[in-house]
Design a protein around this motif. Structure first.
Motif, PDB file in Angstrom:
ATOM      1  N   ASN A   1      21.352  -5.864 -10.830  1.00 55.31           N
ATOM      2  CA  ASN A   1      22.735  -5.834 -11.277  1.00 55.31           C
ATOM      3  C   ASN A   1      23.461  -7.101 -10.814  1.00 55.31           C
ATOM      4  O   ASN A   1      23.088  -7.719  -9.813  1.00 55.31           O
TER       5      ASN A   1
ATOM      6  N   THR B   1      28.904  -6.077 -13.900  1.00 51.88           N
ATOM      7  CA  THR B   1      30.218  -5.505 -13.623  1.00 51.88           C
ATOM      8  C   THR B   1      31.187  -6.671 -13.490  1.00 51.88           C
ATOM      9  O   THR B   1      30.959  -7.592 -12.709  1.00 51.88           O
TER      10      THR B   1
ATOM     11  N   ASN C   1      31.940  -1.257  -7.782  1.00 59.80           N
ATOM     12  CA  ASN C   1      30.685  -0.520  -7.565  1.00 59.80           C
ATOM     13  C   ASN C   1      30.430  -0.211  -6.100  1.00 59.80           C
ATOM     14  O   ASN C   1      29.333   0.199  -5.728  1.00 59.80           O
TER      15      ASN C   1
END
Length: 314
Positions: A2, A67, A290
Motif C-alpha cells: 500500500n 490512500t 489508515n
C-alpha cells in the motif's frame, strides 16, 4: 504494497509525494498550480488526476493501492473539498481533500494547540485548539493587502509604475524587475495581466533582494508586510493565550523576514519554522487515514527525504 500519496496544491505549483507503507519515498513530482479559485474546479481536478496517473505509471502500481490526502490552496472553499473527495474516492482506495492549511498545521503543530501563520503566494492564519481548526483570512488575493508573496511583488510593481508616472521614489526594483521581466514594466502590462497572480507573486524574491541592497522602497514594502503579520499574531496571542506559533510558507524561508516578524510579536513565544515541506504534512494526513502514522513511519520518511535531497544536491 500500500502507498500514501500526499499532495500540496498551490497557486504556483502542486507537489506530489508518494510514500510506501514503511515511510520510504518512492516518487515525487511537481506539477503546475491547482488553485480552483484561479483556474476553476475542473482544471484543478485535471492537475490532480494527471499527477496521480503519471506517478502510477512511473511506479507500475494501481491507484487502488493508494490512500490520498490533498491539502490544496483554494480547495477548502465552499463545496470544493467534498466534490474532489467524492470524485477521487472512485479512483483510489481512500481520499480526502482539504485546504493547504491542513498540511502546514500537520508539520508545524501536529496535534498540539497553537497558531500558524502562512505567508506564501497568498496568506492566511489558523488556530488549532483541541484539534479543531479555525482559519483566519485566506480569502484570496482580491481581498488581501499584506502578508503574501503576491502582496509584496504587487507593491514592488506599483512602486515602479508610480515612479514611471512621475511620482513616488526611485527604486532599484525597476532594474531588478525589468532584468527578470525582459522589458519595460509599463510597456508590458498586458503580459502581467495575462500571467496573473502567480506571475506577479514570482517577483517577490526580487523585493527581498532590493531590501538587501538597502533600497528604501523595498525595505518599506517588506517592513509593512512584517508588521501586518505580527499585528495579526499579537491579536491572536492575546485572544487565545497560545504560546506556540508555526511560521510556514515561502516568505519565511527568508531569515531576515522571520526575524522581522518575531521582533514585532509580543511575549515569550515558542516559534517554529518547519524544515519539512508542506507535502509531508499531506503524507502524514494520508497515513493517519489508515492509522499508519507512527514514530517509526515519520523517522523513515524524514530519513528518506534527506537522502532524496542529498541526491539532488550531488
Amino acid at each position: 504494497m500500500n502507498y500514501y500519496l500526499g499532495i500540496d496544491g498551490g497557486g504556483t505549483k502542486t507537489d506530489f509525494l508518494l510514500v510506501n507503507e514503511k515511510g520510504r519515498v518512492t516518487a515525487r513530482r511537481i506539477e503546475k498550480g491547482s488553485n480552483p479559485n484561479d483556474i476553476g474546479i475542473e482544471k484543478t481536478y485535471q492537475v490532480f488526476v494527471e499527477g496521480l496517473k503519471n506517478l502510477c505509471e512511473e511506479q507500475a502500481i494501481s491507484p487502488k493501492q493508494i490512500t490520498l490526502f490533498c491539502g490544496g490552496s483554494g480547495c477548502g472553499v465552499g463545496s470544493y473539498s467534498k466534490e474532489l473527495t467524492d470524485r477521487f474516492e472512485q479512483i483510489v482506495a481512500r481520499a480526502s481533500f482539504s485546504s493547504d492549511i491542513a498540511n502546514i498545521i500537520e508539520i508545524g503543530l501536529s496535534d498540539r494547540d497553537g497558531i500558524v501563520a502562512i505567508a506564501g503566494t497568498g496568506s492566511a492564519f489558523a488556530i488549532q485548539k483541541r484539534q479543531t481548526v479555525q482559519v483566519i483570512g485566506g480569502n484570496g488575493y482580491l481581498f488581501e493587502d499584506y502578508g503574501s508573496g503576491y502582496a509584496i511583488a504587487r507593491a514592488g510593481f506599483k512602486a515602479i509604475l508610480d515612479h514611471a508616472d512621475g511620482f513616488g521614489q526611485k527604486t532599484i526594483l525597476k532594474e531588478l524587475f525589468e532584468e527578470n521581466f525582459h522589458g519595460d514594466v509599463k510597456k508590458n502590462l498586458g503580459t502581467l495581466y495575462k500571467g496573473g497572480k502567480s506571475m506577479i507573486a514570482s517577483f517577490a524574491p526580487l523585493v527581498f533582494r532590493g531590501a538587501e541592497y538597502e533600497d528604501y522602497v523595498a525595505k518599506d514594502i517588506i517592513a509593512r508586510n512584517e508588521k501586518y503579520i505580527a499585528e495579526v499574531l499579537n491579536g491572536l496571542v492575546q485572544r487565545y493565550a497560545f504560546k506556540k506559533i508555526s511560521l510556514a510558507g515561502g516568505l519565511f524561508k527568508n531569515q531576515a523576514f522571520v526575524y522581522g516578524v518575531k521582533e514585532r510579536v509580543c511575549g515569550e513565544i515558542d516559534f517554529c519554522v518547519p524544515t519539512l515541506p508542506p507535502v509531508c504534512g499531506a503524507v502524514r494526513r494520508a497515513a493517519k487515514i489508515n492509522g499508519g502514522c507512527d514514530t517509526s513511519f515519520m523517522r523513515a520518511l524524514q530519513e528518506s527525504l534527506l537522502q532524496e535531497k542529498g541526491r539532488e544536491n550531488s
